[in-house]
Design a protein around this motif. Structure first.
Motif, PDB file in Angstrom:
ATOM      1  N   SER A 156      -9.050  -2.785  -5.848  1.00 51.52           N
ATOM      2  CA  SER A 156      -8.085  -3.034  -6.913  1.00 51.52           C
ATOM      3  C   SER A 156      -7.421  -4.382  -6.652  1.00 51.52           C
ATOM      4  CB  SER A 156      -7.043  -1.904  -6.958  1.00 51.52           C
ATOM      5  OG  SER A 156      -6.329  -1.836  -5.742  1.00 51.52           O
ATOM      6  N   VAL A 157      -6.474  -4.717  -7.504  1.00 51.59           N
ATOM      7  CA  VAL A 157      -5.750  -5.985  -7.373  1.00 51.59           C
ATOM      8  C   VAL A 157      -4.291  -5.677  -7.058  1.00 51.59           C
ATOM      9  CG1 VAL A 157      -5.054  -8.102  -8.562  1.00 51.59           C
ATOM     10  CG2 VAL A 157      -7.311  -7.108  -8.994  1.00 51.59           C
ATOM     11  N   GLY A 158      -3.777  -6.308  -6.000  1.00 49.50           N
ATOM     12  CA  GLY A 158      -2.386  -6.125  -5.619  1.00 49.50           C
ATOM     13  C   GLY A 158      -1.443  -6.774  -6.621  1.00 49.50           C
ATOM     14  N   ASP A 218       0.523  -8.995  -6.088  1.00 49.63           N
ATOM     15  CA  ASP A 218       0.575 -10.434  -5.827  1.00 49.63           C
ATOM     16  C   ASP A 218      -0.727 -11.142  -6.223  1.00 49.63           C
ATOM     17  OD1 ASP A 218      -1.140  -9.524  -3.868  1.00 49.63           O
ATOM     18  OD2 ASP A 218      -0.018 -10.349  -2.181  1.00 49.63           O
ATOM     19  N   GLY A 219      -1.657 -10.385  -6.847  1.00 46.57           N
ATOM     20  CA  GLY A 219      -2.911 -10.980  -7.313  1.00 46.57           C
ATOM     21  C   GLY A 219      -4.019 -11.006  -6.278  1.00 46.57           C
ATOM     22  N   THR A 220      -3.774 -10.520  -5.075  1.00 45.31           N
ATOM     23  CA  THR A 220      -4.802 -10.511  -4.039  1.00 45.31           C
ATOM     24  C   THR A 220      -5.551  -9.183  -4.043  1.00 45.31           C
ATOM     25  OG1 THR A 220      -3.238  -9.744  -2.358  1.00 45.31           O
ATOM     26  CG2 THR A 220      -3.525 -12.140  -2.587  1.00 45.31           C
ATOM     27  N   PRO A 221      -6.788  -9.177  -3.505  1.00 46.50           N
ATOM     28  CA  PRO A 221      -7.582  -7.950  -3.533  1.00 46.50           C
ATOM     29  C   PRO A 221      -7.086  -6.904  -2.541  1.00 46.50           C
ATOM     30  CG  PRO A 221      -8.794  -9.714  -2.451  1.00 46.50           C
ATOM     31  CD  PRO A 221      -7.522 -10.313  -2.963  1.00 46.50           C
ATOM     32  N   ARG A 222      -7.344  -5.654  -2.862  1.00 45.43           N
ATOM     33  CA  ARG A 222      -7.034  -4.518  -1.998  1.00 45.43           C
ATOM     34  C   ARG A 222      -8.246  -3.593  -1.982  1.00 45.43           C
ATOM     35  NH1 ARG A 222      -3.362  -7.480  -1.557  1.00 45.43           N
ATOM     36  NH2 ARG A 222      -1.144  -7.051  -1.560  1.00 45.43           N
ATOM     37  N   VAL A 223      -8.550  -3.021  -0.822  1.00 46.40           N
ATOM     38  CA  VAL A 223      -9.620  -2.043  -0.693  1.00 46.40           C
ATOM     39  C   VAL A 223      -9.093  -0.889   0.146  1.00 46.40           C
ATOM     40  CG1 VAL A 223     -11.959  -1.562   0.150  1.00 46.40           C
ATOM     41  CG2 VAL A 223     -11.439  -3.785  -0.835  1.00 46.40           C
ATOM     42  N   ARG A 224      -9.326   0.320  -0.323  1.00 46.36           N
ATOM     43  CA  ARG A 224      -8.872   1.521   0.376  1.00 46.36           C
ATOM     44  C   ARG A 224      -9.967   2.578   0.301  1.00 46.36           C
ATOM     45  NH1 ARG A 224      -4.809  -0.561  -2.920  1.00 46.36           N
ATOM     46  NH2 ARG A 224      -2.774  -0.785  -1.945  1.00 46.36           N
ATOM     47  N   THR A 225     -10.029   3.425   1.316  1.00 44.95           N
ATOM     48  CA  THR A 225     -10.959   4.547   1.297  1.00 44.95           C
ATOM     49  C   THR A 225     -10.222   5.778   0.798  1.00 44.95           C
ATOM     50  OG1 THR A 225     -12.208   3.621   3.143  1.00 44.95           O
ATOM     51  CG2 THR A 225     -12.496   5.969   2.703  1.00 44.95           C
ATOM     52  N   LEU A 226     -10.813   6.428  -0.189  1.00 43.76           N
ATOM     53  CA  LEU A 226     -10.250   7.651  -0.765  1.00 43.76           C
ATOM     54  C   LEU A 226     -11.307   8.746  -0.726  1.00 43.76           C
ATOM     55  CD1 LEU A 226      -8.438   6.160  -3.884  1.00 43.76           C
ATOM     56  CD2 LEU A 226      -7.406   6.881  -1.745  1.00 43.76           C
ATOM     57  N   GLU A 268       0.407  -0.904  -7.935  1.00 43.40           N
ATOM     58  CA  GLU A 268      -0.657  -1.868  -8.229  1.00 43.40           C
ATOM     59  C   GLU A 268      -1.540  -1.397  -9.379  1.00 43.40           C
ATOM     60  OE1 GLU A 268      -0.764  -3.259  -3.562  1.00 43.40           O
ATOM     61  OE2 GLU A 268      -2.469  -2.166  -4.379  1.00 43.40           O
ATOM     62  N   LEU A 269      -1.896  -0.109  -9.378  1.00 38.73           N
ATOM     63  CA  LEU A 269      -2.755   0.416 -10.441  1.00 38.73           C
ATOM     64  C   LEU A 269      -2.019   0.508 -11.774  1.00 38.73           C
ATOM     65  CD1 LEU A 269      -4.731   3.105  -8.447  1.00 38.73           C
ATOM     66  CD2 LEU A 269      -5.593   0.924  -9.328  1.00 38.73           C
ATOM     67  N   ALA A 270      -0.717   0.705 -11.725  1.00 42.97           N
ATOM     68  CA  ALA A 270       0.060   0.703 -12.968  1.00 42.97           C
ATOM     69  C   ALA A 270       0.081  -0.694 -13.578  1.00 42.97           C
ATOM     70  CB  ALA A 270       1.487   1.189 -12.694  1.00 42.97           C
ATOM     71  N   THR A 271       0.091  -1.726 -12.725  1.00 46.53           N
ATOM     72  CA  THR A 271       0.103  -3.115 -13.177  1.00 46.53           C
ATOM     73  C   THR A 271      -1.277  -3.566 -13.637  1.00 46.53           C
ATOM     74  OG1 THR A 271       1.887  -3.611 -11.639  1.00 46.53           O
ATOM     75  CG2 THR A 271       0.638  -5.484 -12.476  1.00 46.53           C
ATOM     76  N   GLN A 272      -2.316  -3.180 -12.877  1.00 43.36           N
ATOM     77  CA  GLN A 272      -3.688  -3.583 -13.184  1.00 43.36           C
ATOM     78  C   GLN A 272      -4.597  -2.367 -12.997  1.00 43.36           C
ATOM     79  OE1 GLN A 272      -6.536  -4.476 -14.489  1.00 43.36           O
ATOM     80  NE2 GLN A 272      -5.806  -6.570 -14.369  1.00 43.36           N
TER      81      GLN A 272
END
Length: 189
Positions: A33-35, A37-45, A69-73
């Motif tokens: 997803s996108v933080g 602040d516009g930077t990338p994020r990766v998480r394991t779910l 972050e997901l509410a924003t993008q």
């Protein structure tokens, strides 16, 4: 395609997951997803199931940065690597939040399906905050524990899927898009 018919990629994904056997990794996928602040994020779910033919459910803590972050993008991509099947599925889509009674029913269903140890995560202090050595981290939340307000259902509406099959030479790559009625497109690996 009828709403109950599975797209071809779903059938292939199910087969690849079955080849993983009882490995917990068969349920783990990475959410990109996108933080804020516009930077990338990766998480394991952990994959929690299908809401319908093209919508899958994941769970998160609504107090986490991920929720904001997901509410924003709401655009995301999931990467599901299934090593025994030598397959990588990339599912691109958008976060959809069910509303009203549908949301409550889905949240309640997922909450009841969790083990007491699985529910315990929502009894922990807010994720990402400074660690308080005195804070309680319960190991279990018993059956019948009320649904916490920060128990977040992430429903991803899949719009595109790519499959990279890593066996053989050359590898095989295919793409399906909702916009084309889930027609299969062969791609260079």
């Amino acid at each position: 395609m009828s709403s109950s018919a599975l797209p071809a990629w779903r059938v292939l994904l199910r087969g690849a997951r079955e080849r993983e056997g009882r490995s917990p990794a068969a349920r783990w996928l990475q959410l990109a997803s996108v933080g804020t602040d516009g930077t990338p994020r990766v998480r394991t779910l952990v994959f929690r199931g299908w809401a319908d033919a093209v919508r899958l459910d994941l769970l998160s803590d609504g107090r986490s940065a991920k929720a904001e972050e997901l509410a924003t993008q709401p655009a995301v991509e999931l990467c599901w690597l299934l090593p025994k099947a030598r397959s990588q599925f990339r599912l691109r889509g958008r976060l959809e939040l069910p509303v009203g009674a549908d949301l409550l029913a889905a949240r309640e269903r997922h909450w009841r399906q969790l083990s007491p140890a699985g529910r315990a995560l929502w009894g922990w202090p807010p994720p990402g905050q400074a660690l308080d050595p005195q804070a309680a981290f319960p190991g279990e939340l018993a059956d019948g524990t009320p649904l916490p307000p920060h128990f977040l259902l992430l429903r991803i509406a899949v719009q595109q899927v790519e499959l990279l099959e890593l066996s053989g030479t050359p590898h095989r790559r295919q793409r399906w898009r909702e916009a084309t009625g889930w027609q299969c497109e062969a791609l260079n690996p």
